[in-house]
Design an enzyme around this catalytic site. Structure first.
Site, PDB file in Angstrom:
ATOM      1  N   GLU A   1       1.020  -1.122  -0.042  1.00 15.16           N
ATOM      2  CA  GLU A   1       0.066   0.075   0.027  1.00 15.16           C
ATOM      3  C   GLU A   1       0.867   1.306  -0.367  1.00 15.16           C
ATOM      4  OE1 GLU A   1      -1.152   1.978   3.164  1.00 15.16           O
ATOM      5  OE2 GLU A   1      -0.576   0.537   4.585  1.00 15.16           O
TER       6      GLU A   1
ATOM      7  N   LYS B   1      -3.882  -1.343  13.910  1.00 17.53           N
ATOM      8  CA  LYS B   1      -2.973  -0.459  14.630  1.00 17.53           C
ATOM      9  C   LYS B   1      -3.127  -0.178  16.226  1.00 17.53           C
ATOM     10  CE  LYS B   1      -3.345   1.698  10.979  1.00 17.53           C
ATOM     11  NZ  LYS B   1      -3.773   2.105   9.626  1.00 17.53           N
TER      12      LYS B   1
HETATM   13  N1  PSU Z   1      -0.299   0.648   8.436  1.00 13.57           N
HETATM   14  C1  PSU Z   1       0.852   1.443   8.912  1.00 13.57           C
HETATM   15  N2  PSU Z   1       0.566   2.976   8.758  1.00 13.57           N
HETATM   16  C2  PSU Z   1      -0.399   3.334   8.021  1.00 13.57           C
HETATM   17  C3  PSU Z   1      -1.479   2.589   7.668  1.00 13.57           C
HETATM   18  C4  PSU Z   1      -1.312   1.284   7.709  1.00 13.57           C
HETATM   19  O1  PSU Z   1       1.734   0.926   9.397  1.00 13.57           O
HETATM   20  O2  PSU Z   1      -0.694   4.514   7.919  1.00 13.57           O
HETATM   21  C5  PSU Z   1      -2.499   3.063   6.823  1.00 13.57           C
HETATM   22  C6  PSU Z   1      -3.502   1.867   5.853  1.00 13.57           C
HETATM   23  O3  PSU Z   1      -3.310   2.524   4.617  1.00 13.57           O
HETATM   24  C7  PSU Z   1      -4.701   1.481   6.407  1.00 13.57           C
HETATM   25  C8  PSU Z   1      -4.998   2.991   6.977  1.00 13.57           C
HETATM   26  O4  PSU Z   1      -5.767   1.038   5.428  1.00 13.57           O
HETATM   27  O5  PSU Z   1      -3.858   3.413   7.465  1.00 13.57           O
HETATM   28  C9  PSU Z   1      -6.305   2.987   7.941  1.00 13.57           C
HETATM   29  O6  PSU Z   1      -7.005   4.218   7.839  1.00 13.57           O
HETATM   30  P1  PSU Z   1      -8.538   4.093   8.733  1.00 13.57           P
HETATM   31  O7  PSU Z   1      -8.246   3.709   9.922  1.00 13.57           O
HETATM   32  O8  PSU Z   1      -8.895   5.616   8.482  1.00 13.57           O
HETATM   33  O9  PSU Z   1      -9.333   3.183   7.851  1.00 13.57           O
END
Ligand code: PSU
Ligand code: MN
Length: 308
Positions: free
Chosen positions: A30, A164
């Site tokens: 990604e 996360k």
């Molecule tokens: N993994 C990481 N750092 C990030 C992300 C993933 O170590 O910044 C990103 C990914 O792209 C994931 C997004 O899909 O954060 C999630 O965003 P949200 O919680 O708004 O869905």
């Protein structure tokens, strides 16, 4: 007048195209982590190191992004730099793809959007740092990352170090059960906690070798299974933050989020930054280490899948 709509939905990088034509091992990556998740220049260094880890594992890395309204799978170094130095690149969630493409924009793709692209290309392994999840307080806020539905609906294995750290891990695992996502953990029965090795949550399925997971994924596909599988890979202990450091940083970050009333797609980048400040940068070092490690496991998986 907006940009003309593309005739082909996705552009493949040369190396990715060759690997896919030969049914060779490919690992999708990604780029929201490049455009929003990490500060410059660590974002670019990490993306390069992650690709390198995939290559060392014997697979071809496929960085996904949106450039000038074109969905690209297999960004070149120049294209990666364009995304990683841009102040305008959007955070492209799956639902944003049609709009950003029609507008001719640039963007880094989240887990959900990456899985949509990987499925279009027939890539079966995808690596990220940590997926989005069910947020604490989701019972009233409805803040459940679109990543989860995307994992459930595209035939790809997502390799991550858990959700996360500031997500509600137990609730996320419940939700994944509800939407029938198989969840495995690499060489452990405990779901990882992103910066730390152990979230405290038990998982039934422990995977010791990549072939174990590859065979199960294949079995599902042969039955016509259209969904994905999640593999949690604990951060190597030598790179991990201890649990107390993670807990304190997460509590601080969530407190700041509430105080400033930040919600929606801005929440995750804000929380990552707040944790970074609270740990004096240690979280970013851990984040870089865990995604590199995930990439090395992802490569093994892609190899195992190519052979079964
Ligand atoms: N993994 C990481 N750092 C990030 C992300 C993933 O170590 O910044 C990103 C990914 O792209 C994931 C997004 O899909 O954060 C999630 O965003 P949200 O919680 O708004 O869905
Ligand atoms: Mn969210």
């Amino acid at each position: 007048m907006e940009a003309e709509l593309p005739q082909v939905p996705i552009r493949l990088g040369d190396e990715v195209r060759e690997a896919l034509d030969a049914a060779g091992p490919v690992v999708a990556l990604e780029t929201s982590i490049v455009t929003q998740g990490m500060p410059f220049p660590t974002n670019l260094e990490t993306a390069r190191a992650t690709q390198e880890a995939v290559r060392r594992g014997g697979a071809v890395p496929a960085l996904i992004g949106v450039l000038g309204g074109k969905l690209v799978c297999g960004l070149t170094e120049d294209e990666l730099e364009r995304l990683g130095t841009s102040l305008e690149a959007a955070k492209v969630q799956k639902r944003d793809l049609p709009r950003i493409i029609a507008q001719g924009g640039d963007g880094g793709v989240t887990v959900g959007a990456s899985l949509f692209a990987a499925a279009l290309c027939g890539i079966e392994v995808f690596v990220t740092g940590g997926i989005g999840g069910v947020a604490p307080g989701a019972a009233s806020s409805f803040d459940i990352s679109a990543d989860l539905q995307a994992i459930a609906s595209h035939p790809c294995i997502t390799v991550c170090a858990g959700t996360k750290a500031f997500m509600d891990v137990a609730a996320t695992l419940e939700y994944l059960e509800t939407i029938s996502v198989p969840v495995a953990v690499w060489r452990s029965h405990r779901f990882p906690w992103f910066y730390s090795t152990d979230s405290g949550a038990e998982v039934e399925w422990r995977v010791n070798e990549p072939e174990d997971l590859a065979r199960a994924f294949r079995a599902g596909r042969r039955m016509g299974w259209q969904g994905g599988t999640l593999l949690g890979v604990p951060i190597p202990p030598e790179d991990a933050l201890d649990a107390q450091t993670t807990r304190e940083a997460v509590d601080y970050a969530l407190g700041e989020l509430e105080r400033r009333a930040i919600a929606g797609k801005d929440a995750t980048p804000f929380l990552l930054q707040a944790v970074f400040e609270h740990t004096a940068g240690a979280s970013l070092v851990a984040n870089t280490a865990l995604i590199r490690h995930n990439a090395s496991i992802g490569a093994k998986l892609a190899l195992a899948l190519a052979g079964c």
